[in-house]
Design a protein around this motif. Structure first.
Motif, PDB file in Angstrom:
ATOM      1  N   TYR A 181      37.099  37.774  26.730  1.00  0.00           N
ATOM      2  CA  TYR A 181      37.444  37.212  28.041  1.00  0.00           C
ATOM      3  C   TYR A 181      37.230  38.226  29.154  1.00  0.00           C
ATOM      4  CZ  TYR A 181      39.863  33.469  25.530  1.00  0.00           C
ATOM      5  OH  TYR A 181      40.166  32.414  24.723  1.00  0.00           O
ATOM      6  N   ASP A 182      36.904  37.681  30.319  1.00  0.00           N
ATOM      7  CA  ASP A 182      36.726  38.527  31.500  1.00  0.00           C
ATOM      8  C   ASP A 182      38.064  38.754  32.204  1.00  0.00           C
ATOM      9  OD1 ASP A 182      35.031  39.853  33.481  1.00  0.00           O
ATOM     10  OD2 ASP A 182      35.585  38.220  34.829  1.00  0.00           O
ATOM     11  N   ILE A 183      38.270  39.979  32.654  1.00  0.00           N
ATOM     12  CA  ILE A 183      39.404  40.279  33.548  1.00  0.00           C
ATOM     13  C   ILE A 183      38.834  41.033  34.732  1.00  0.00           C
ATOM     14  CG2 ILE A 183      40.076  42.362  32.194  1.00  0.00           C
ATOM     15  CD1 ILE A 183      43.026  41.610  33.111  1.00  0.00           C
ATOM     16  N   TYR A 184      39.220  40.590  35.931  1.00  0.00           N
ATOM     17  CA  TYR A 184      38.653  41.180  37.145  1.00  0.00           C
ATOM     18  C   TYR A 184      39.753  41.801  37.994  1.00  0.00           C
ATOM     19  CZ  TYR A 184      36.685  41.352  41.875  1.00  0.00           C
ATOM     20  OH  TYR A 184      36.291  41.773  43.128  1.00  0.00           O
ATOM     21  N   LEU A 192      40.498  45.084  41.346  1.00  0.00           N
ATOM     22  CA  LEU A 192      40.084  46.297  42.039  1.00  0.00           C
ATOM     23  C   LEU A 192      41.313  47.013  42.558  1.00  0.00           C
ATOM     24  CD1 LEU A 192      38.462  45.215  45.409  1.00  0.00           C
ATOM     25  CD2 LEU A 192      39.294  43.594  43.770  1.00  0.00           C
ATOM     26  N   THR A 193      41.220  48.337  42.562  1.00  0.00           N
ATOM     27  CA  THR A 193      42.353  49.180  42.927  1.00  0.00           C
ATOM     28  C   THR A 193      42.964  48.775  44.266  1.00  0.00           C
ATOM     29  OG1 THR A 193      41.050  50.943  41.933  1.00  0.00           O
ATOM     30  CG2 THR A 193      43.032  51.613  43.114  1.00  0.00           C
ATOM     31  N   GLU A 194      42.112  48.602  45.270  1.00  0.00           N
ATOM     32  CA  GLU A 194      42.614  48.361  46.621  1.00  0.00           C
ATOM     33  C   GLU A 194      43.522  47.137  46.666  1.00  0.00           C
ATOM     34  OE1 GLU A 194      39.497  48.802  45.735  1.00  0.00           O
ATOM     35  OE2 GLU A 194      38.465  50.196  47.077  1.00  0.00           O
ATOM     36  N   ARG A 219      32.688  44.234  48.636  1.00  0.00           N
ATOM     37  CA  ARG A 219      31.273  44.546  48.363  1.00  0.00           C
ATOM     38  C   ARG A 219      30.759  43.864  47.098  1.00  0.00           C
ATOM     39  NH1 ARG A 219      29.150  45.695  52.992  1.00  0.00           N
ATOM     40  NH2 ARG A 219      30.545  46.972  54.202  1.00  0.00           N
ATOM     41  N   ASP A 220      31.619  43.127  46.402  1.00  0.00           N
ATOM     42  CA  ASP A 220      31.177  42.381  45.214  1.00  0.00           C
ATOM     43  C   ASP A 220      30.530  41.065  45.649  1.00  0.00           C
ATOM     44  OD1 ASP A 220      32.029  44.182  43.264  1.00  0.00           O
ATOM     45  OD2 ASP A 220      34.074  43.391  43.299  1.00  0.00           O
ATOM     46  N   LEU A 221      29.378  40.759  45.054  1.00  0.00           N
ATOM     47  CA  LEU A 221      28.660  39.539  45.420  1.00  0.00           C
ATOM     48  C   LEU A 221      28.910  38.454  44.378  1.00  0.00           C
ATOM     49  CD1 LEU A 221      25.296  41.215  46.499  1.00  0.00           C
ATOM     50  CD2 LEU A 221      27.173  40.475  47.971  1.00  0.00           C
TER      51      LEU A 221
HETATM   52  O1  DLL Z   1      38.003  48.424  37.792  1.00  0.00           O
HETATM   53  C1  DLL Z   1      40.218  47.498  37.989  1.00  0.00           C
HETATM   54  C2  DLL Z   1      40.082  46.909  36.631  1.00  0.00           C
HETATM   55  C3  DLL Z   1      40.510  47.630  35.525  1.00  0.00           C
HETATM   56  C4  DLL Z   1      39.582  45.631  36.470  1.00  0.00           C
HETATM   57  C5  DLL Z   1      40.433  47.060  34.265  1.00  0.00           C
HETATM   58  C6  DLL Z   1      39.494  45.047  35.213  1.00  0.00           C
HETATM   59  C7  DLL Z   1      39.917  45.769  34.119  1.00  0.00           C
HETATM   60  P1  DLL Z   1      38.212  49.780  40.438  1.00  0.00           P
HETATM   61  O2  DLL Z   1      38.010  51.011  39.630  1.00  0.00           O
HETATM   62  O3  DLL Z   1      38.749  49.920  41.821  1.00  0.00           O
HETATM   63  O4  DLL Z   1      39.180  48.807  39.716  1.00  0.00           O
HETATM   64  O5  DLL Z   1      36.816  49.030  40.486  1.00  0.00           O
HETATM   65  C8  DLL Z   1      36.706  47.789  41.109  1.00  0.00           C
HETATM   66  O6  DLL Z   1      34.921  47.178  39.602  1.00  0.00           O
HETATM   67  O7  DLL Z   1      35.024  45.827  42.901  1.00  0.00           O
HETATM   68  C9  DLL Z   1      33.915  45.391  40.757  1.00  0.00           C
HETATM   69  O8  DLL Z   1      32.737  45.893  41.364  1.00  0.00           O
HETATM   70  C10 DLL Z   1      34.085  46.051  39.398  1.00  0.00           C
HETATM   71  N1  DLL Z   1      34.745  45.130  38.446  1.00  0.00           N
HETATM   72  C11 DLL Z   1      36.034  45.113  38.085  1.00  0.00           C
HETATM   73  N2  DLL Z   1      36.239  44.134  37.163  1.00  0.00           N
HETATM   74  C12 DLL Z   1      35.049  43.522  36.966  1.00  0.00           C
HETATM   75  C13 DLL Z   1      34.601  42.436  36.163  1.00  0.00           C
HETATM   76  C14 DLL Z   1      39.014  48.283  38.457  1.00  0.00           C
HETATM   77  N3  DLL Z   1      35.410  41.788  35.341  1.00  0.00           N
HETATM   78  C15 DLL Z   1      35.288  47.271  40.991  1.00  0.00           C
HETATM   79  N4  DLL Z   1      33.294  42.077  36.257  1.00  0.00           N
HETATM   80  C16 DLL Z   1      35.147  45.861  41.511  1.00  0.00           C
HETATM   81  C17 DLL Z   1      32.449  42.735  37.072  1.00  0.00           C
HETATM   82  C18 DLL Z   1      34.101  44.169  37.808  1.00  0.00           C
HETATM   83  N5  DLL Z   1      32.809  43.765  37.841  1.00  0.00           N
END
Ligand code: DLL
Length: 433
Positions: free
Chosen positions: A231-234, A236-238, A300-302
């Protein structure tokens, strides 16, 4: 099973109303408690009274990564530091990271949205959840940890690395779910095969993969190799970390927790909203957070959004796969890397020319990261030990700025191609989309 049916399956008109109320509260909060936001709104000629419903959001100015850098470390907080109970950070475009502060309430929200994700994947209280995202400033480890704990599962806080031990404990403790980056999961899959332990002896059946872009082909490979559903989990830190969005069992888009994070899609060039369903840049406003709320943050994600009700019964809007970024950020082994960070390190070293080339590839399911740098004529001696020392020094410096050690290659003066126009400094050979 649905963790929070009220919120995840709310009627669209009720959700819109709720989002409007929450936005208004957040705008009041930042206007009165955060100087940069008040200034920004005053410059745009907007007052909190102008925000009466969610549609009014377009009146508000955008926030960008640059703002997080300019107001580093704490100026974007909307509460005194005494109210902050956690700080996390992620790569900025230069040497300084971007920082996010959470109140106790924010940590509660993080656990709640994480629990929605893990419940949608089928994770239950009786399961062992192996968290193999990095723990630390990166939100992956602690975010997935909070998700599993909120569900009531038994968390195994492995962090990343140490593959043999990962596999031993996965086997011995009977981990049912694995949370890590998809590329690390592929790497673990190979380790699992090499371990020689028969697949039937593992209980693994669920993967919670994210933090970097991945494809349907990778999903298929992961599901086959690990014998799981991936499964996908999405996130971002901010905005908060992992848990901003999740796939349900139908895997037909990533549901967003839009009662907490209001999404918009805008044209990345003009900032104008695009019609429903069209591709563009994802923008989020946090409408419940209190520590460091962000309004109209440009991710910035498309991607694109789909507002149809899902077969699973959730009305929560679905986001398509992330198809790229409108900036030059690379995600290498789950770590965000900006070419400008590499440039900053190279330019500060007197032995180097300001020319470099980054090559990223994926070999045996692991990202490779090579940085080629040009040594200045006067330093390009034949003395191997000097050059080896210099190479080490660059690698260490890059590791401390980026958090990831590249394979540094020193090349002869003038050997990196000069460009007549925009320099091409990156070759990403991974072909993820
Ligand atoms: O990557 C948070 C995270 C941790 C998400 C663990 C999921 C699992 P940042 O390091 O701030 O936070 O990076 C955020 O990573 O804007 C996307 O470009 C990319 N990204 C995160 N999840 C996905 C995903 C974490 N499921 C940036 N698919 C985001 C594609 C993802 N890109």
């Amino acid at each position: 099973m649905i963790w929070n049916e009220t919120m995840e399956c709310m009627k669209r008109e009720d959700m819109t109303k709720l989002q409007g109320i929450r936005l208004k509260e957040t705008v009041e909060r930042v206007y009165h408690n955060c100087v940069p936001y008040r200034k920004r709104m005053q410059e745009a000629g907007v007052t909190p009274d102008d925000i009466q419903s969610i549609e009014d959001i377009v009146k508000l100015p955008f926030t960008s990564k640059k703002d997080l850098r300019d107001y580093y470390p704490f100026e974007l907080l909307s509460v005194p530091i005494s109210e902050i109970v956690r700080l996390q950070a992620s790569s900025g475009t230069t040497g300084k990271p971007i920082v996010v502060g959470y109140t106790r309430k924010d940590l509660g929200i993080w656990g709640e949205v994480g629990a929605r994700c893990f419940t949608a994947y089928g994770i239950r209280k009786q399961d062992v959840v192996q968290v193999s995202y990095g723990y630390g400033l990166f939100t992956g480890g602690l975010g997935a940890h909070a998700a599993a704990e909120t569900v009531g599962a038994a968390v195994l806080p492995m962090s990343s690395g140490n593959t043999e031990k990962q596999i031993m404990l996965m086997h011995d403790f009977g981990s049912v779910a694995l949370a890590c980056t998809p590329s690390y999961a592929l790497y673990l899959a190979d380790g699992l095969k090499d371990s020689g332990i028969p697949r039937e002896e593992f209980k693994l059946k669920i993967g919670a993969f994210g933090a970097e872009p991945w494809t349907e082909a990778m999903r298929k490979e992961l599901e086959e190799k690990l014998g799981i559903k991936a499964y996908d989990i999405y996130g971002l830190t901010e905005i908060i970390g992992p848990g901003v969005g999740y796939e349900c069992v139908h895997q037909n888009g990533t549901h967003l927790c839009e009662d907490h994070f209001y999404p918009e899609i805008v044209n990345p060039e003009t900032g104008e909203p695009v019609p429903h369903g069209q591709m563009g840049e994802l923008v989020f406003s946090t409408i419940t957070k209190t520590g460091m709320p962000l309004l109209r943050f440009r991710t910035r994600d498309l991607t694109s959004l789909n507002y149809e009700t899902c077969e699973c019964g959730r009305t929560a809007v679905r986001m398509g796969r992330i198809l790229g970024r409108s900036d030059d950020m690379l995600i290498i082994r789950g770590v965000n890397v900006f070419p400008s960070q590499v440039e900053a390190v190279i330019c500060e070293m007197p032995e180097l020319e300001p020319h470099y080339f980054i090559e990223v590839d994926r070999v045996n399911n692991l990202d490779t990261f090579e940085v080629r740098v040009e040594v200045k004529e006067e330093f390009y001696s034949d003395d191997m030990s000097t050059l080896v020392g210099l190479k080490k020094q660059i690698a260490h410096r890059l590791q401390s700025v980026i958090g990831l050690q590249p394979d540094v290659k020193l090349v002869e003066p003038r050997s990196i191609e000069r460009s007549q126009g925009k320099a091409k400094r990156v070759n990403d050979k991974r072909k993820l989309v």
